[in-house]
Design a protein around this motif. Structure first.
Motif, PDB file in Angstrom:
ATOM      1  N   PRO A  84       0.827  -1.197   0.000  1.00 18.61           N
ATOM      2  CA  PRO A  84       0.000   0.000   0.000  1.00 18.61           C
ATOM      3  C   PRO A  84       0.870   1.259   0.000  1.00 18.61           C
ATOM      4  O   PRO A  84       1.904   1.300   0.659  1.00 18.61           O
ATOM      5  CB  PRO A  84      -0.803  -0.119   1.297  1.00 18.61           C
ATOM      6  N   THR A  85       0.447   2.260  -0.760  1.00 22.94           N
ATOM      7  CA  THR A  85       1.156   3.540  -0.794  1.00 22.94           C
ATOM      8  C   THR A  85       0.219   4.631  -0.265  1.00 22.94           C
ATOM      9  O   THR A  85      -0.750   4.347   0.420  1.00 22.94           O
ATOM     10  CB  THR A  85       1.630   3.884  -2.218  1.00 22.94           C
ATOM     11  N   GLU A  86       0.487   5.873  -0.616  1.00 22.34           N
ATOM     12  CA  GLU A  86      -0.299   7.002  -0.116  1.00 22.34           C
ATOM     13  C   GLU A  86      -1.766   6.933  -0.545  1.00 22.34           C
ATOM     14  O   GLU A  86      -2.644   7.363   0.184  1.00 22.34           O
ATOM     15  CB  GLU A  86       0.287   8.334  -0.619  1.00 22.34           C
ATOM     16  N   ALA A  87      -2.043   6.389  -1.746  1.00 18.39           N
ATOM     17  CA  ALA A  87      -3.415   6.417  -2.269  1.00 18.39           C
ATOM     18  C   ALA A  87      -3.876   5.100  -2.883  1.00 18.39           C
ATOM     19  O   ALA A  87      -5.065   4.801  -2.861  1.00 18.39           O
ATOM     20  CB  ALA A  87      -3.550   7.524  -3.315  1.00 18.39           C
ATOM     21  N   VAL A  88      -2.972   4.349  -3.477  1.00 15.86           N
ATOM     22  CA  VAL A  88      -3.319   3.078  -4.140  1.00 15.86           C
ATOM     23  C   VAL A  88      -2.250   2.042  -3.796  1.00 15.86           C
ATOM     24  O   VAL A  88      -1.189   2.386  -3.280  1.00 15.86           O
ATOM     25  CB  VAL A  88      -3.418   3.233  -5.675  1.00 15.86           C
ATOM     26  N   TRP A  89      -2.523   0.791  -4.112  1.00 17.48           N
ATOM     27  CA  TRP A  89      -1.508  -0.238  -3.950  1.00 17.48           C
ATOM     28  C   TRP A  89      -0.504  -0.119  -5.086  1.00 17.48           C
ATOM     29  O   TRP A  89      -0.862   0.241  -6.216  1.00 17.48           O
ATOM     30  CB  TRP A  89      -2.153  -1.627  -3.943  1.00 17.48           C
ATOM     31  N   GLY A  90       0.746  -0.414  -4.777  1.00 17.96           N
ATOM     32  CA  GLY A  90       1.805  -0.350  -5.765  1.00 17.96           C
ATOM     33  C   GLY A  90       2.475  -1.696  -5.946  1.00 17.96           C
ATOM     34  O   GLY A  90       2.353  -2.589  -5.107  1.00 17.96           O
ATOM     35  N   LEU A  91       3.168  -1.831  -7.062  1.00 17.60           N
ATOM     36  CA  LEU A  91       4.057  -2.963  -7.301  1.00 17.60           C
ATOM     37  C   LEU A  91       5.479  -2.432  -7.242  1.00 17.60           C
ATOM     38  O   LEU A  91       5.779  -1.379  -7.805  1.00 17.60           O
ATOM     39  CB  LEU A  91       3.820  -3.583  -8.682  1.00 17.60           C
ATOM     40  N   GLY A  92       6.339  -3.168  -6.570  1.00 18.18           N
ATOM     41  CA  GLY A  92       7.715  -2.716  -6.444  1.00 18.18           C
ATOM     42  C   GLY A  92       8.704  -3.843  -6.589  1.00 18.18           C
ATOM     43  O   GLY A  92       8.357  -5.022  -6.498  1.00 18.18           O
ATOM     44  N   CYS A  93       9.945  -3.435  -6.808  1.00 19.32           N
ATOM     45  CA  CYS A  93      11.059  -4.370  -6.872  1.00 19.32           C
ATOM     46  C   CYS A  93      12.337  -3.568  -6.682  1.00 19.32           C
ATOM     47  O   CYS A  93      12.325  -2.340  -6.617  1.00 19.32           O
ATOM     48  CB  CYS A  93      11.080  -5.131  -8.200  1.00 19.32           C
ATOM     49  N   ASP A  94      13.431  -4.293  -6.610  1.00 19.26           N
ATOM     50  CA  ASP A  94      14.753  -3.677  -6.594  1.00 19.26           C
ATOM     51  C   ASP A  94      14.961  -3.049  -7.973  1.00 19.26           C
ATOM     52  O   ASP A  94      14.919  -3.753  -8.989  1.00 19.26           O
ATOM     53  CB  ASP A  94      15.787  -4.769  -6.327  1.00 19.26           C
ATOM     54  N   PRO A  95      15.173  -1.725  -8.053  1.00 20.76           N
ATOM     55  CA  PRO A  95      15.304  -1.089  -9.371  1.00 20.76           C
ATOM     56  C   PRO A  95      16.533  -1.543 -10.161  1.00 20.76           C
ATOM     57  O   PRO A  95      16.589  -1.344 -11.370  1.00 20.76           O
ATOM     58  CB  PRO A  95      15.381   0.401  -9.047  1.00 20.76           C
ATOM     59  N   TYR A  96      17.492  -2.175  -9.488  1.00 22.68           N
ATOM     60  CA  TYR A  96      18.700  -2.633 -10.174  1.00 22.68           C
ATOM     61  C   TYR A  96      18.596  -4.091 -10.606  1.00 22.68           C
ATOM     62  O   TYR A  96      19.541  -4.627 -11.192  1.00 22.68           O
ATOM     63  CB  TYR A  96      19.920  -2.417  -9.279  1.00 22.68           C
ATOM     64  N   ASN A  97      17.467  -4.722 -10.336  1.00 17.01           N
ATOM     65  CA  ASN A  97      17.263  -6.109 -10.720  1.00 17.01           C
ATOM     66  C   ASN A  97      16.385  -6.136 -11.973  1.00 17.01           C
ATOM     67  O   ASN A  97      15.165  -6.035 -11.893  1.00 17.01           O
ATOM     68  CB  ASN A  97      16.608  -6.879  -9.575  1.00 17.01           C
ATOM     69  N   GLU A  98      17.020  -6.284 -13.129  1.00 16.12           N
ATOM     70  CA  GLU A  98      16.294  -6.199 -14.393  1.00 16.12           C
ATOM     71  C   GLU A  98      15.264  -7.319 -14.552  1.00 16.12           C
ATOM     72  O   GLU A  98      14.185  -7.102 -15.097  1.00 16.12           O
ATOM     73  CB  GLU A  98      17.280  -6.209 -15.570  1.00 16.12           C
ATOM     74  N   LEU A 126      -3.639   1.754   3.324  1.00 18.17           N
ATOM     75  CA  LEU A 126      -3.340   2.844   2.391  1.00 18.17           C
ATOM     76  C   LEU A 126      -3.176   4.137   3.180  1.00 18.17           C
ATOM     77  O   LEU A 126      -3.703   4.277   4.283  1.00 18.17           O
ATOM     78  CB  LEU A 126      -4.485   3.042   1.399  1.00 18.17           C
ATOM     79  N   GLY A 127      -2.502   5.089   2.548  1.00 16.97           N
ATOM     80  CA  GLY A 127      -2.454   6.430   3.115  1.00 16.97           C
ATOM     81  C   GLY A 127      -3.813   7.102   2.967  1.00 16.97           C
ATOM     82  O   GLY A 127      -4.772   6.502   2.475  1.00 16.97           O
ATOM     83  N   LEU A 128      -3.886   8.358   3.350  1.00 16.92           N
ATOM     84  CA  LEU A 128      -5.156   9.081   3.372  1.00 16.92           C
ATOM     85  C   LEU A 128      -5.404   9.919   2.129  1.00 16.92           C
ATOM     86  O   LEU A 128      -6.405  10.607   2.029  1.00 16.92           O
ATOM     87  CB  LEU A 128      -5.212   9.968   4.618  1.00 16.92           C
ATOM     88  N   SER A 129      -4.488   9.884   1.169  1.00 12.58           N
ATOM     89  CA  SER A 129      -4.668  10.643  -0.068  1.00 12.58           C
ATOM     90  C   SER A 129      -5.686   9.922  -0.959  1.00 12.58           C
ATOM     91  O   SER A 129      -5.728   8.698  -1.008  1.00 12.58           O
ATOM     92  CB  SER A 129      -3.336  10.771  -0.807  1.00 12.58           C
ATOM     93  N   GLN A 130      -6.489  10.697  -1.655  1.00 11.28           N
ATOM     94  CA  GLN A 130      -7.525  10.120  -2.507  1.00 11.28           C
ATOM     95  C   GLN A 130      -7.051   9.845  -3.933  1.00 11.28           C
ATOM     96  O   GLN A 130      -7.711   9.134  -4.683  1.00 11.28           O
ATOM     97  CB  GLN A 130      -8.746  11.053  -2.547  1.00 11.28           C
ATOM     98  N   GLU A 131      -5.902  10.420  -4.333  1.00 15.07           N
ATOM     99  CA  GLU A 131      -5.425  10.290  -5.712  1.00 15.07           C
ATOM    100  C   GLU A 131      -3.953   9.911  -5.747  1.00 15.07           C
ATOM    101  O   GLU A 131      -3.187  10.307  -4.873  1.00 15.07           O
ATOM    102  CB  GLU A 131      -5.569  11.622  -6.450  1.00 15.07           C
TER     103      GLU A 131
END
Length: 189
Positions: free
Chosen positions: A22-36, A169-174
């Motif tokens: 969960p992020t500020e407003a929606v769920w996110g997908l993440g990974c190590d940015p250096y792992n192609e 989630l955070g409290l932001s709507q967008e």
């Protein structure tokens, strides 16, 4: 796997896995940015073209300090203020910054700059700090569908293909607005 442990989630990132969180407003997908390979898995899950680029999420300004170096002092102060003086209900701001040589080309897509957001969302701050750096942050949804706003929605989209960090989630709507730090241009209002 579903976990509430930030340490377990950070370890999954370090092992090259994709994480939904969960992020500020929606769920996110993440990974190590250096792992192609992990990054390519996100593109596959989202059905997203590599040319679009993605946002990098940091838990503290020190994690992106080197990317602020080419800005004027006034612009640097504006960027930092937008990250640190935001109320929890206010929409977050992502800035396009001059990319340093250490930013992989796949993160930028077809763009010369890199999209960076320093978050105040407590779970995301803890995650980035446990990972010891910034992570990929793109909305948790296949292209053309609405971003997930709950663990259940994210799981419905992606099933058991990734690790889930359960939390609020955070409290932001967008989702965050996106601005170019050098020109002030609004990329996403």
């Amino acid at each position: 796997m579903i976990t509430t442990s930030v340490a377990e989630a950070a370890d999954s990132l370090k092992r090259g896995q994709v994480l939904a969180y969960p992020t500020e407003a929606v769920w996110g997908l993440g990974c190590d940015p250096y792992n192609e390979a992990a990054f390519n898995e996100i593109l596959k899950l989202k059905q997203r073209p590599i040319e679009k680029g993605v946002i990098l999420l940091a838990g503290h300004i020190s994690q992106v300090e080197h990317l602020l170096a080419r800005l004027t002092q006034e612009m640097r102060d504006t960027v930092i203020a937008s990250w640190s003086n935001r109320s929890p209900t206010e929409r977050a701001t992502t800035w396009l910054l001059p990319a340093s040589e250490d930013i992989p080309a796949w993160i930028k897509g077809n763009h010369p700059k890199v999209a960076i957001r320093v978050t105040t969302h407590p779970l995301c701050v803890a995650l980035c700090n446990a990972f010891n750096g910034f992570i990929v942050s793109t909305s948790a949804n296949p292209a053309g569908l609405e971003p997930a706003r709950s663990l259940q929605e994210a799981h419905k989209y992606f099933n058991h293909h990734l690790t889930y960090l359960n939390g609020d989630l955070g409290l932001s709507q967008e989702p965050s607005r996106i601005l170019d730090a050098e020109t002030g241009q609004i990329i996403r209002a």
